[in-house]
Scaffold this active site. Structure first.
Site, PDB file in Angstrom:
ATOM      1  N   CYS A   5       0.818  -1.219   0.000  1.00 17.50           N
ATOM      2  CA  CYS A   5       0.000   0.000   0.000  1.00 17.50           C
ATOM      3  C   CYS A   5       0.852   1.268   0.000  1.00 17.50           C
ATOM      4  O   CYS A   5       0.324   2.375  -0.129  1.00 17.50           O
ATOM      5  CB  CYS A   5      -0.952   0.000   1.189  1.00 17.50           C
ATOM      6  N   CYS A  56     -13.409   1.251   7.635  1.00 17.20           N
ATOM      7  CA  CYS A  56     -12.611   0.677   6.544  1.00 17.20           C
ATOM      8  C   CYS A  56     -12.611   1.585   5.324  1.00 17.20           C
ATOM      9  O   CYS A  56     -13.664   2.091   4.918  1.00 17.20           O
ATOM     10  CB  CYS A  56     -13.173  -0.685   6.141  1.00 17.20           C
ATOM     11  N   SER A  57     -11.449   1.781   4.715  1.00 22.38           N
ATOM     12  CA  SER A  57     -11.374   2.567   3.489  1.00 22.38           C
ATOM     13  C   SER A  57     -12.033   1.796   2.344  1.00 22.38           C
ATOM     14  O   SER A  57     -12.055   0.562   2.343  1.00 22.38           O
ATOM     15  CB  SER A  57      -9.929   2.905   3.142  1.00 22.38           C
ATOM     16  N   HIS A 116      -8.841   4.471  -1.612  1.00 18.92           N
ATOM     17  CA  HIS A 116      -7.551   3.803  -1.448  1.00 18.92           C
ATOM     18  C   HIS A 116      -7.236   2.874  -2.636  1.00 18.92           C
ATOM     19  O   HIS A 116      -7.131   1.667  -2.473  1.00 18.92           O
ATOM     20  CB  HIS A 116      -7.560   3.026  -0.126  1.00 18.92           C
TER      21      HIS A 116
END
Length: 391
Positions: free
Chosen positions: A86, A213-214, A337
């Site tokens: 990430c 949560c993204s 994301h």
């Protein structure tokens, strides 16, 4: 020794779910925007770094040369794809910085991209779990959410239930993201919705709810990097004051994941190199893949002692107008994301903040110095950049 590299152009596509886009089309849009922002032509670019995690999201796995699709003048320009989970986008930028510092290039194009939404839900979880230590962590239910759910559970057991703090973080980032035209989720959900379990906000993993949560997102971002001397002749310039990259063990069993020691060390290295204290920064864009990650990062960056991260959000320190606004852009939680694009996007958001290009509602007034923290895996790849307004 200073970094002596600046960001002189930037662009980002909107993040979201785009059925009519591809990895290639997203790259092309971001590159066109960054070149226009910098006021240069494609022929001026000496080297290209593309951040693309992939891990099964795209059938096209050899993507470095897709950047050349943006302009025929990019043909024959060295292009390399980099990956660090990430933190892939920051890895691309840091490689570009090193290339300029080594004298191999004067102008570097760094791009980050991911297209995730065309992948079925169960496969998304499996793909993201590839950023963990599969030998020990592959059986965690819920993919990466399950992994951070375990971290949140352990934190709650040690320091008490932090559900209020996580909901405050989610509400803050959704509130900010509602004013960001590039954000995936542009809805101010409010604290009560983020705090309560409901049909629309169920538990996902451990104590983490959907609002913790993204989202799964598509998008791309790009920056133009140059040496400081060249930057002085450009139409815009954001100096890179310092950078740091710290890589930790991959297995969680070899680390205390509640401490995010790699994150803490990266912040110390970057601040020391910049001859700054955390309190000198005007704002931070940090890696809130899950709300518990932002909470732990408050502690790792030194904003609060261990176990007291909730104080920062409860007292309003990290709100716009607080002592250290964090994720004024909405963060990953609201902005989205798309894994490979995330780190580049964070640098774009920081540059826009320092250049007074953010919408008024999410502008940090008189911002002079901005910090970026981008994390790969659960505290494994840790990148910090400190950016500075020059003019």
């Amino acid at each position: 020794m200073g970094v002596n590299v600046s960001i002189v152009g930037w662009a980002q596509t909107a993040f979201g779910k785009f059925d009519n886009e591809s990895v290639e089309s997203l790259i092309v849009k971001a590159v066109h925007g960054a070149l226009e922002s910098a006021g240069i032509s494609a022929a001026d670019v000496d080297e290209i770094y593309l951040g693309h995690f992939n891990a099964g999201f795209s059938k096209q796995d050899f993507t470095a040369s897709l950047v050349l699709q943006a302009d025929d003048a990019l043909r024959f320009t060295p292009a390399t794809r980099v990956e660090n989970a990430c933190a892939t986008g920051s890895a691309a930028i840091h490689q570009g910085i090193q290339s300029i510092q080594a004298g191999r290039a004067k102008i570097v194009l760094a791009v980050g991209v991911e297209q995730m939404t065309q992948t079925p839900g169960p496969e998304v979880g499996a793909n993201l779990l590839r950023a963990s230590y599969l030998r020990e962590e592959s059986d965690i239910q819920g993919g990466f959410a399950g992994l951070f759910g375990q971290i949140a559970t352990a934190y709650f057991e040690k320091y008490g239930d932090q559900s209020d703090a996580l909901a405050l973080i989610a509400a803050k980032n959704h509130h900010n993201g509602a004013s960001n035209p590039l954000a995936h989720l542009r809805k101010d959900l409010g604290y009560d919705f983020c705090r309560q379990v409901s049909e629309k906000n169920p538990f996902v993993a451990g104590p983490l709810k959907r609002t913790d949560c993204s989202p799964v997102s598509d998008g791309a971002a790009a920056v133009i990097l140059t040496d400081a001397a060249t930057a002085r002749g450009m139409q815009r310039e954001i100096a890179i004051r310092s950078v740091a990259h710290v890589q930790d063990f991959l297995p969680m069993s070899r680390r205390d994941v509640m401490k995010l020691e790699g994150c803490a060390l990266a912040w110390r290295k970057a601040l020391d190199a910049a001859q700054l204290q955390l309190s000198d920064l005007s704002f931070v864009e940090t890696h809130d893949c899950f709300t518990v990650a932002e909470l732990l990062e408050y502690e790792a960056m030194g904003l609060t002692p261990a176990g007291q991260g909730a104080t920062a959000i409860r007292e309003g320190w990290t709100q716009i107008g607080g002592k250290l606004p964090i994720n004024a852009s909405g963060g990953l939680k609201s902005k989205g994301h798309p894994v490979g694009a995330t780190g580049v996007s964070m640098h774009v958001m920081a540059a826009m903040q320092l250049a007074d290009q953010m919408p008024e509602a999410i502008t940090v007034k008189n911002a002079q110095l901005g910090g970026v923290f981008n994390m790969g895996g659960a505290g494994v790849a840790n990148y910090v950049s400190i950016l500075e307004r020059v003019r």
